[in-house]
Design a protein around this motif. Structure first.
Motif, PDB file in Angstrom:
ATOM      1  N   LYS A   1       0.851  -1.194   0.000  1.00 25.77           N
ATOM      2  CA  LYS A   1       0.000   0.000   0.000  1.00 25.77           C
ATOM      3  C   LYS A   1       0.883   1.237   0.000  1.00 25.77           C
ATOM      4  O   LYS A   1       1.881   1.292   0.720  1.00 25.77           O
ATOM      5  CB  LYS A   1      -0.884   0.004   1.243  1.00 25.77           C
ATOM      6  CG  LYS A   1      -1.941  -1.079   1.183  1.00 25.77           C
ATOM      7  CD  LYS A   1      -3.138  -0.754   2.076  1.00 25.77           C
ATOM      8  CE  LYS A   1      -4.302  -1.625   1.715  1.00 25.77           C
ATOM      9  NZ  LYS A   1      -4.675  -2.614   2.739  1.00 25.77           N
TER      10      LYS A   1
ATOM     11  N   LYS B   1      -2.359   7.815  -0.893  1.00 26.01           N
ATOM     12  CA  LYS B   1      -3.606   8.076  -1.630  1.00 26.01           C
ATOM     13  C   LYS B   1      -4.356   6.799  -1.998  1.00 26.01           C
ATOM     14  O   LYS B   1      -5.002   6.714  -3.041  1.00 26.01           O
ATOM     15  CB  LYS B   1      -3.319   8.862  -2.913  1.00 26.01           C
ATOM     16  CG  LYS B   1      -2.829  10.276  -2.620  1.00 26.01           C
ATOM     17  CD  LYS B   1      -2.868  11.114  -3.883  1.00 26.01           C
ATOM     18  CE  LYS B   1      -2.311  12.499  -3.631  1.00 26.01           C
ATOM     19  NZ  LYS B   1      -1.160  12.835  -4.496  1.00 26.01           N
TER      20      LYS B   1
ATOM     21  N   GLY C   1      -3.312   4.091  -3.070  1.00 24.97           N
ATOM     22  CA  GLY C   1      -2.741   3.331  -4.183  1.00 24.97           C
ATOM     23  C   GLY C   1      -1.971   2.098  -3.730  1.00 24.97           C
ATOM     24  O   GLY C   1      -1.755   1.886  -2.543  1.00 24.97           O
TER      25      GLY C   1
ATOM     26  N   LYS D   1       1.478  -0.493  -4.822  1.00 20.92           N
ATOM     27  CA  LYS D   1       2.634  -0.790  -5.660  1.00 20.92           C
ATOM     28  C   LYS D   1       2.719  -2.308  -5.793  1.00 20.92           C
ATOM     29  O   LYS D   1       2.728  -3.027  -4.791  1.00 20.92           O
ATOM     30  CB  LYS D   1       3.899  -0.243  -4.993  1.00 20.92           C
ATOM     31  CG  LYS D   1       5.153  -0.538  -5.759  1.00 20.92           C
ATOM     32  CD  LYS D   1       6.381  -0.049  -5.014  1.00 20.92           C
ATOM     33  CE  LYS D   1       7.627  -0.615  -5.663  1.00 20.92           C
ATOM     34  NZ  LYS D   1       8.800  -0.520  -4.801  1.00 20.92           N
TER      35      LYS D   1
ATOM     36  N   ARG E   1      -1.802  -2.405 -15.943  1.00 15.71           N
ATOM     37  CA  ARG E   1      -1.948  -1.410 -14.878  1.00 15.71           C
ATOM     38  C   ARG E   1      -3.293  -0.707 -14.974  1.00 15.71           C
ATOM     39  O   ARG E   1      -4.000  -0.538 -13.976  1.00 15.71           O
ATOM     40  CB  ARG E   1      -0.813  -0.383 -14.949  1.00 15.71           C
ATOM     41  CG  ARG E   1      -1.001   0.807 -14.011  1.00 15.71           C
ATOM     42  CD  ARG E   1       0.137   1.796 -14.057  1.00 15.71           C
ATOM     43  NE  ARG E   1       0.364   2.367 -15.376  1.00 15.71           N
ATOM     44  CZ  ARG E   1      -0.423   3.254 -15.967  1.00 15.71           C
ATOM     45  NH1 ARG E   1      -1.514   3.684 -15.374  1.00 15.71           N
ATOM     46  NH2 ARG E   1      -0.150   3.709 -17.173  1.00 15.71           N
TER      47      ARG E   1
ATOM     48  N   SER F   1      -6.157  -0.989 -12.118  1.00 19.16           N
ATOM     49  CA  SER F   1      -6.617   0.229 -11.432  1.00 19.16           C
ATOM     50  C   SER F   1      -8.130   0.326 -11.491  1.00 19.16           C
ATOM     51  O   SER F   1      -8.778   0.703 -10.521  1.00 19.16           O
ATOM     52  CB  SER F   1      -6.051   1.497 -12.075  1.00 19.16           C
ATOM     53  OG  SER F   1      -4.663   1.463 -12.076  1.00 19.16           O
TER      54      SER F   1
ATOM     55  N   VAL G   1      -8.372   1.987  -7.409  1.00 22.23           N
ATOM     56  CA  VAL G   1      -7.293   2.795  -6.806  1.00 22.23           C
ATOM     57  C   VAL G   1      -6.119   2.865  -7.793  1.00 22.23           C
ATOM     58  O   VAL G   1      -5.998   2.011  -8.666  1.00 22.23           O
ATOM     59  CB  VAL G   1      -6.790   2.202  -5.456  1.00 22.23           C
ATOM     60  CG1 VAL G   1      -7.914   2.151  -4.434  1.00 22.23           C
ATOM     61  CG2 VAL G   1      -6.152   0.837  -5.643  1.00 22.23           C
ATOM     62  N   PRO G   2      -5.267   3.893  -7.661  1.00 25.63           N
ATOM     63  CA  PRO G   2      -4.096   3.948  -8.548  1.00 25.63           C
ATOM     64  C   PRO G   2      -3.155   2.757  -8.301  1.00 25.63           C
ATOM     65  O   PRO G   2      -2.947   2.363  -7.166  1.00 25.63           O
ATOM     66  CB  PRO G   2      -3.383   5.248  -8.143  1.00 25.63           C
ATOM     67  CG  PRO G   2      -4.337   5.982  -7.260  1.00 25.63           C
ATOM     68  CD  PRO G   2      -5.311   5.000  -6.708  1.00 25.63           C
ATOM     69  N   VAL G   3      -2.651   2.202  -9.397  1.00 30.18           N
ATOM     70  CA  VAL G   3      -1.746   1.054  -9.278  1.00 30.18           C
ATOM     71  C   VAL G   3      -0.409   1.405  -9.928  1.00 30.18           C
ATOM     72  O   VAL G   3      -0.374   1.959 -11.027  1.00 30.18           O
ATOM     73  CB  VAL G   3      -2.343  -0.189  -9.970  1.00 30.18           C
ATOM     74  CG1 VAL G   3      -1.334  -1.331 -10.023  1.00 30.18           C
ATOM     75  CG2 VAL G   3      -3.625  -0.645  -9.277  1.00 30.18           C
ATOM     76  N   HIS G   4       0.650   1.108  -9.244  1.00 29.14           N
ATOM     77  CA  HIS G   4       1.984   1.221  -9.837  1.00 29.14           C
ATOM     78  C   HIS G   4       2.480  -0.196 -10.050  1.00 29.14           C
ATOM     79  O   HIS G   4       2.670  -0.939  -9.095  1.00 29.14           O
ATOM     80  CB  HIS G   4       2.923   1.986  -8.914  1.00 29.14           C
ATOM     81  CG  HIS G   4       2.467   3.393  -8.672  1.00 29.14           C
ATOM     82  ND1 HIS G   4       2.976   4.463  -9.361  1.00 29.14           N
ATOM     83  CD2 HIS G   4       1.512   3.873  -7.863  1.00 29.14           C
ATOM     84  CE1 HIS G   4       2.347   5.565  -8.967  1.00 29.14           C
ATOM     85  NE2 HIS G   4       1.456   5.236  -8.048  1.00 29.14           N
TER      86      HIS G   4
END
Ligand code: GTP
Ligand code: MG
Length: 302
Positions: free
Chosen positions: A224, A227, A229, A231, A263, A267, A272-275
């Protein structure tokens, strides 16, 4: 208050029949990856459909074919196991195979096995959007005459025709009992595994010939970050050095495209944003490695 119903239904069929597409449609969200290639699904995947007071746990299974490699054997074995434990079986058949386009031998082998185990399945003749209506009746008759089916539905898992009818049929057949999953849960795959499947789908769509069949994807870390997101680091095991350079592509272009597509989808699914970070490793013997099989719930000794 009417009693609730709940149970399992296995969706079986030849590779590429449209099993995963159908399961996703019945569930109403993507729980299983889909490509135009055969042997996309590698292990049974559960998706939950709510219909009135019924909960149907759909088990999407790997395509059933004559297996040669260890991975193929494990995939096919897991498909039959999925059927054995179920309250209902849907045998999905590509209607083209029985209307003069394509090979029906894989379907026939499945019918023979259904006969052997004395199972009664629901026949779902799929992809009816691709065939002439006139040919369907004879196909249905020939299939029904095998004696292994209790019911027949004609559907298009892709377009949706007949799918409501099938859903009602399944819902009505579930035994009375409490729900097996919370009502708002649509799948039970661990999120790390789901993420690996999404990446594998993008690899299958992007790569050709035997390369997609000779690789596996593993989520190594899940962390985690700010924001909301996450990783995610994943390892793509390929079986040869030559495959590694193809997966990477010129100047890393292929892996970059695969990573971007995976990705984006991940997401969307997670909201949620994913890296996403992908690495490719040559693991020549990953298909002889017990751990790679048990990680996805397959029997190494199949
Ligand atoms: N035209 C049409 N295409 C379909 C239909 N259902 C599935 N397809 C397509 O058939 C291909 C295979 O679909 P999948 O859902 O991955 O098939 P599967 O049976 O899960 O395949 P495996 O996992 O490899 O056994 C994809 O290109 C789908 O878009 C349908 O009703 N009509
Ligand atoms: Mg599939």
């Amino acid at each position: 208050m009417t009693a609730t119903r709940a149970g399992f239904v296995a969706i079986i069929g030849a590779p590429n029949a449209g099993k995963s597409t159908l399961v996703n449609r019945l569930v109403g969200s993507k729980v299983s990856i889909v490509t135009h290639k055969v042997q996309t699904t590698r292990f049974p995947i559960r998706g939950v459909m709510m219909r009135g007071q019924s909960q149907v746990v759909l088990v999407d299974t790997p395509g059933i074919f004559a297996p040669k490699r260890r991975l193929d054997r494990a995939m096919v074995k897991s498909a039959w196991e999925g059927a054995g434990d179920a309250d209902g079986i849907v045998h999905l058949i590509d209607a083209r195979h029985w209307t003069g386009h394509g090979d029906k031998s894989e379907d026939e082998a499945i019918i023979a096995r259904l006969k052997e185990i004395g199972a009664k399945a629901i026949l779902a003749l799929n992809k009816i959007d691709l065939v002439e209506r006139s040919g369907l009746l004879a196909a249905t008759q020939a299939l029904f005459d095998t004696g292994v089916y209790s019911d027949v539905v004609m559907i298009s898992g892709l377009k949706g025709d007949g799918v409501d009818q099938l859903a009602d049929m399944l819902a009505a057949r579930m035994p009375e009992g409490p729900y097996l999953f919370p009502e708002d849960q649509s799948a039970d795959m661990p999120v790390r595994m789901l993420a690996a499947e999404v990446t594998r789908e993008k690899l299958m769509l992007r790569l050709h010939q035997e390369i997609p069949y000779q690789l596996t994807v593993e989520t190594e870390t899940w962390q985690k970050i700010g924001k909301g997101g996450v990783k995610v680091e994943q390892l793509i095991h390929v079986s040869r050095e030559g495959h590694r350079s193809i997966v990477l592509g010129k100047g890393g272009q292929t892996i970059k495209e695969v990573g971007t597509a995976a990705r984006k989808e991940l997401s969307e699914i997670l909201g949620v944003p994913v890296h996403l970070f992908l690495r490719v490793k040559v693991s020549e013997r990953w298909q002889d490695n017990r751990e790679r099989f048990t990680a996805i719930g397959l029997d190494f000794d199949a």
